[in-house]
Design a protein around this motif. Sequence first.
Motif, PDB file in Angstrom:
ATOM      1  N   TYR A  94       7.588   2.751  -5.184  1.00  0.00           N
ATOM      2  CA  TYR A  94       7.516   1.575  -4.290  1.00  0.00           C
ATOM      3  C   TYR A  94       6.866   0.394  -5.003  1.00  0.00           C
ATOM      4  O   TYR A  94       6.632  -0.634  -4.378  1.00  0.00           O
ATOM      5  CB  TYR A  94       6.736   1.938  -3.014  1.00  0.00           C
ATOM      6  CG  TYR A  94       7.414   3.082  -2.290  1.00  0.00           C
ATOM      7  CD1 TYR A  94       8.379   2.843  -1.318  1.00  0.00           C
ATOM      8  CD2 TYR A  94       7.169   4.412  -2.654  1.00  0.00           C
ATOM      9  CE1 TYR A  94       9.065   3.885  -0.709  1.00  0.00           C
ATOM     10  CE2 TYR A  94       7.847   5.460  -2.060  1.00  0.00           C
ATOM     11  CZ  TYR A  94       8.798   5.184  -1.090  1.00  0.00           C
ATOM     12  OH  TYR A  94       9.492   6.215  -0.510  1.00  0.00           O
ATOM     13  N   LYS A  95       6.543   0.579  -6.281  1.00  0.00           N
ATOM     14  CA  LYS A  95       5.730  -0.405  -7.005  1.00  0.00           C
ATOM     15  C   LYS A  95       4.524  -0.841  -6.152  1.00  0.00           C
ATOM     16  O   LYS A  95       4.194  -2.033  -6.085  1.00  0.00           O
ATOM     17  CB  LYS A  95       6.576  -1.618  -7.419  1.00  0.00           C
ATOM     18  CG  LYS A  95       7.617  -1.294  -8.493  1.00  0.00           C
ATOM     19  CD  LYS A  95       8.202  -2.562  -9.093  1.00  0.00           C
ATOM     20  CE  LYS A  95       9.156  -2.237 -10.232  1.00  0.00           C
ATOM     21  NZ  LYS A  95       9.767  -3.420 -10.846  1.00  0.00           N
TER      22      LYS A  95
ATOM     23  N   PHE B 298       6.452  -1.072 -14.361  1.00  0.00           N
ATOM     24  CA  PHE B 298       5.554  -0.545 -13.330  1.00  0.00           C
ATOM     25  C   PHE B 298       4.231  -1.304 -13.332  1.00  0.00           C
ATOM     26  O   PHE B 298       3.661  -1.571 -14.395  1.00  0.00           O
ATOM     27  CB  PHE B 298       5.315   0.951 -13.549  1.00  0.00           C
ATOM     28  CG  PHE B 298       6.515   1.789 -13.213  1.00  0.00           C
ATOM     29  CD1 PHE B 298       7.044   1.791 -11.931  1.00  0.00           C
ATOM     30  CD2 PHE B 298       7.128   2.573 -14.183  1.00  0.00           C
ATOM     31  CE1 PHE B 298       8.159   2.556 -11.613  1.00  0.00           C
ATOM     32  CE2 PHE B 298       8.240   3.349 -13.877  1.00  0.00           C
ATOM     33  CZ  PHE B 298       8.756   3.330 -12.583  1.00  0.00           C
ATOM     34  N   PRO B 299       3.729  -1.654 -12.146  1.00  0.00           N
ATOM     35  CA  PRO B 299       2.471  -2.420 -12.055  1.00  0.00           C
ATOM     36  C   PRO B 299       1.249  -1.513 -12.176  1.00  0.00           C
ATOM     37  O   PRO B 299       1.356  -0.284 -12.111  1.00  0.00           O
ATOM     38  CB  PRO B 299       2.534  -2.991 -10.631  1.00  0.00           C
ATOM     39  CG  PRO B 299       3.270  -1.938  -9.850  1.00  0.00           C
ATOM     40  CD  PRO B 299       4.287  -1.355 -10.813  1.00  0.00           C
ATOM     41  N   GLU B 300       0.099  -2.142 -12.317  1.00  0.00           N
ATOM     42  CA  GLU B 300      -1.151  -1.387 -12.303  1.00  0.00           C
ATOM     43  C   GLU B 300      -1.535  -1.101 -10.846  1.00  0.00           C
ATOM     44  O   GLU B 300      -1.301  -1.912  -9.955  1.00  0.00           O
ATOM     45  CB  GLU B 300      -2.243  -2.205 -12.989  1.00  0.00           C
ATOM     46  CG  GLU B 300      -3.494  -1.404 -13.143  1.00  0.00           C
ATOM     47  CD  GLU B 300      -4.503  -2.066 -14.078  1.00  0.00           C
ATOM     48  OE1 GLU B 300      -4.114  -2.929 -14.893  1.00  0.00           O
ATOM     49  OE2 GLU B 300      -5.676  -1.699 -13.966  1.00  0.00           O
ATOM     50  N   VAL B 301      -2.143   0.055 -10.652  1.00  0.00           N
ATOM     51  CA  VAL B 301      -2.473   0.517  -9.300  1.00  0.00           C
ATOM     52  C   VAL B 301      -3.988   0.494  -9.112  1.00  0.00           C
ATOM     53  O   VAL B 301      -4.731   0.877 -10.013  1.00  0.00           O
ATOM     54  CB  VAL B 301      -1.944   1.960  -9.151  1.00  0.00           C
ATOM     55  CG1 VAL B 301      -2.542   2.653  -7.970  1.00  0.00           C
ATOM     56  CG2 VAL B 301      -0.422   1.964  -9.092  1.00  0.00           C
ATOM     57  N   GLU B 302      -4.423   0.037  -7.946  1.00  0.00           N
ATOM     58  CA  GLU B 302      -5.861  -0.022  -7.670  1.00  0.00           C
ATOM     59  C   GLU B 302      -6.207   1.005  -6.583  1.00  0.00           C
ATOM     60  O   GLU B 302      -5.576   1.023  -5.521  1.00  0.00           O
ATOM     61  CB  GLU B 302      -6.186  -1.441  -7.178  1.00  0.00           C
ATOM     62  CG  GLU B 302      -7.618  -1.697  -6.849  1.00  0.00           C
ATOM     63  CD  GLU B 302      -7.815  -2.999  -6.051  1.00  0.00           C
ATOM     64  OE1 GLU B 302      -8.945  -3.250  -5.633  1.00  0.00           O
ATOM     65  OE2 GLU B 302      -6.827  -3.738  -5.826  1.00  0.00           O
ATOM     66  N   ALA B 303      -7.204   1.841  -6.859  1.00  0.00           N
ATOM     67  CA  ALA B 303      -7.660   2.809  -5.848  1.00  0.00           C
ATOM     68  C   ALA B 303      -8.575   2.098  -4.862  1.00  0.00           C
ATOM     69  O   ALA B 303      -9.490   1.380  -5.277  1.00  0.00           O
ATOM     70  CB  ALA B 303      -8.427   3.939  -6.532  1.00  0.00           C
TER      71      ALA B 303
ATOM     72  N   VAL C 203      13.840   3.083  -8.356  1.00  0.00           N
ATOM     73  CA  VAL C 203      14.027   4.303  -9.144  1.00  0.00           C
ATOM     74  C   VAL C 203      15.364   4.254  -9.898  1.00  0.00           C
ATOM     75  O   VAL C 203      15.451   4.711 -11.044  1.00  0.00           O
ATOM     76  CB  VAL C 203      13.863   5.559  -8.257  1.00  0.00           C
ATOM     77  CG1 VAL C 203      14.232   6.824  -8.999  1.00  0.00           C
ATOM     78  CG2 VAL C 203      12.422   5.631  -7.753  1.00  0.00           C
ATOM     79  N   SER C 204      16.389   3.656  -9.297  1.00  0.00           N
ATOM     80  CA  SER C 204      17.658   3.478 -10.019  1.00  0.00           C
ATOM     81  C   SER C 204      17.452   2.656 -11.277  1.00  0.00           C
ATOM     82  O   SER C 204      18.011   2.962 -12.341  1.00  0.00           O
ATOM     83  CB  SER C 204      18.658   2.720  -9.151  1.00  0.00           C
ATOM     84  OG  SER C 204      19.341   3.599  -8.352  1.00  0.00           O
TER      85      SER C 204
ATOM     86  N   ILE D  62       0.856  -1.191   0.000  1.00  0.00           N
ATOM     87  CA  ILE D  62       0.000   0.000   0.000  1.00  0.00           C
ATOM     88  C   ILE D  62       0.885   1.231   0.000  1.00  0.00           C
ATOM     89  O   ILE D  62       1.883   1.273   0.713  1.00  0.00           O
ATOM     90  CB  ILE D  62      -0.828   0.026   1.309  1.00  0.00           C
ATOM     91  CG1 ILE D  62      -1.848  -1.101   1.369  1.00  0.00           C
ATOM     92  CG2 ILE D  62      -1.408   1.386   1.571  1.00  0.00           C
ATOM     93  CD1 ILE D  62      -3.244  -0.713   1.118  1.00  0.00           C
ATOM     94  N   PHE D  63       0.521   2.229  -0.773  1.00  0.00           N
ATOM     95  CA  PHE D  63       1.114   3.554  -0.582  1.00  0.00           C
ATOM     96  C   PHE D  63      -0.021   4.560  -0.483  1.00  0.00           C
ATOM     97  O   PHE D  63      -0.988   4.492  -1.252  1.00  0.00           O
ATOM     98  CB  PHE D  63       2.030   3.955  -1.760  1.00  0.00           C
ATOM     99  CG  PHE D  63       2.709   5.280  -1.514  1.00  0.00           C
ATOM    100  CD1 PHE D  63       3.997   5.313  -1.009  1.00  0.00           C
ATOM    101  CD2 PHE D  63       2.052   6.484  -1.737  1.00  0.00           C
ATOM    102  CE1 PHE D  63       4.625   6.524  -0.726  1.00  0.00           C
ATOM    103  CE2 PHE D  63       2.664   7.708  -1.450  1.00  0.00           C
ATOM    104  CZ  PHE D  63       3.959   7.722  -0.953  1.00  0.00           C
ATOM    105  N   SER D  64       0.090   5.493   0.472  1.00  0.00           N
ATOM    106  CA  SER D  64      -0.835   6.618   0.440  1.00  0.00           C
ATOM    107  C   SER D  64      -0.189   7.828   1.102  1.00  0.00           C
ATOM    108  O   SER D  64       0.795   7.695   1.828  1.00  0.00           O
ATOM    109  CB  SER D  64      -2.174   6.282   1.092  1.00  0.00           C
ATOM    110  OG  SER D  64      -3.140   7.229   0.652  1.00  0.00           O
ATOM    111  N   GLY D  65      -0.744   8.998   0.812  1.00  0.00           N
ATOM    112  CA  GLY D  65      -0.138  10.223   1.317  1.00  0.00           C
ATOM    113  C   GLY D  65      -1.161  11.249   1.752  1.00  0.00           C
ATOM    114  O   GLY D  65      -2.344  11.183   1.387  1.00  0.00           O
TER     115      GLY D  65
END
Length: 331
Positions: A137-138, A171-176, A320-321, A4-7
């Motif tokens: 963070y994928k 890069f993967p697909e992101v789910e909201a 990112v590298s 999970i990523f959120s901000g």
Amino acid sequence: MQRIFSGIQPSGIPQLGNYLGAIRNWVSLQADHECVFCLVDMHAITVWQDPEKLRSQTLTQTAILLAAGIDTDKHILFNQSAVSAHARLAWIFNCVTRLGWLNRMTQFKDKAGKDRENHSAGLYVYPSLMAADILAYKATRVPVGEDQKQHLELTNDIAQKFNHDYGVEFFPEVEALIPPAAARVMSLRDGTKKMSKSDPSAQSRIELTDDADTIALKLRRAKTDADVLPAEPAGLADRPEAKNLVTIYAALADLSVEEVLARHQGEGFGPFKKALTDVVVNAIAPIAQETTRLMQDETHLANVLRSGAQRAQAIAEPIVSEAEKIVGFLK
Ligand code: TYM
């Protein structure tokens, strides 16, 4: 386990909309996800922030998130500017994103209004930094309120175009992950406007540090209509303020709107607001109290963020590298 990523922007004290749309979900998702939570100070400065306030709000938000139940022993909490991978990937994404895509972003249009020429370039490319936050963070799942849905669609467009242009599956697909109820909490002063921590009127929102008396006063003053509560949700159509208060009640009491109306139908807003005050105070007061306690040790809060940034960096740096290598940067 999915990541999970959120901000959240440290541009003010988090309000009830942030809590119901995002933070409450963040807390429960910790049980079965690897979570990375970020105070997005780089996003915050897309509109003017007083530097001293930005610093202090970053610490206050840290305290609030800990008080709300973010567990930094198991998960990561840090401030965006401390991990340079975000800015580096955002630049690559600025070069992948098409102007036409950014021109369609409703949040930019809302924030810039008619005075578009006088807004920062940062505000315009805000969504590509947001895509970089997530994809550094994928991460595959992003818990947000409804207002961020379009930004996450754009994140997927950017990821796809990057993968396509460079011929990779990187890069993967992101789910909201948008909560089923209260995904868009409205202002207490105007039921057609989103509740926002940056609204000039503090009366328009419940802040997560408000005490019981402040909550009671803000709800007493909240705009309503002269009608009573209906028996059915259909009776709330065209009554945005009434609908908002009932929705807040339902979300915080873990009830459906139907159940709230079954209990309160025929009531005027005087008594309903009293009942709502109890529900809001029950949810918010413990967070506010714990925040006050945590704020007494700012060194501890700064250390939480520093340790979080190190752990975030360890995940984002290799990703990112690799992206930089893919686009042809000499390493
Ligand atoms: P921010 O600080 O504006 O909002 C933080 C979160 O709170 C949600 N939210 C609401 N939900 C329901 N009703 C409301 N009235 C309300 N107001 C805010 C937002 O949807 C958000 O989930 N752009 C993001 C910050 C960000 C981000 C990211 C999020 C930067 N990078 C990467 C996810 C992934 C934002 O709007 O923050």
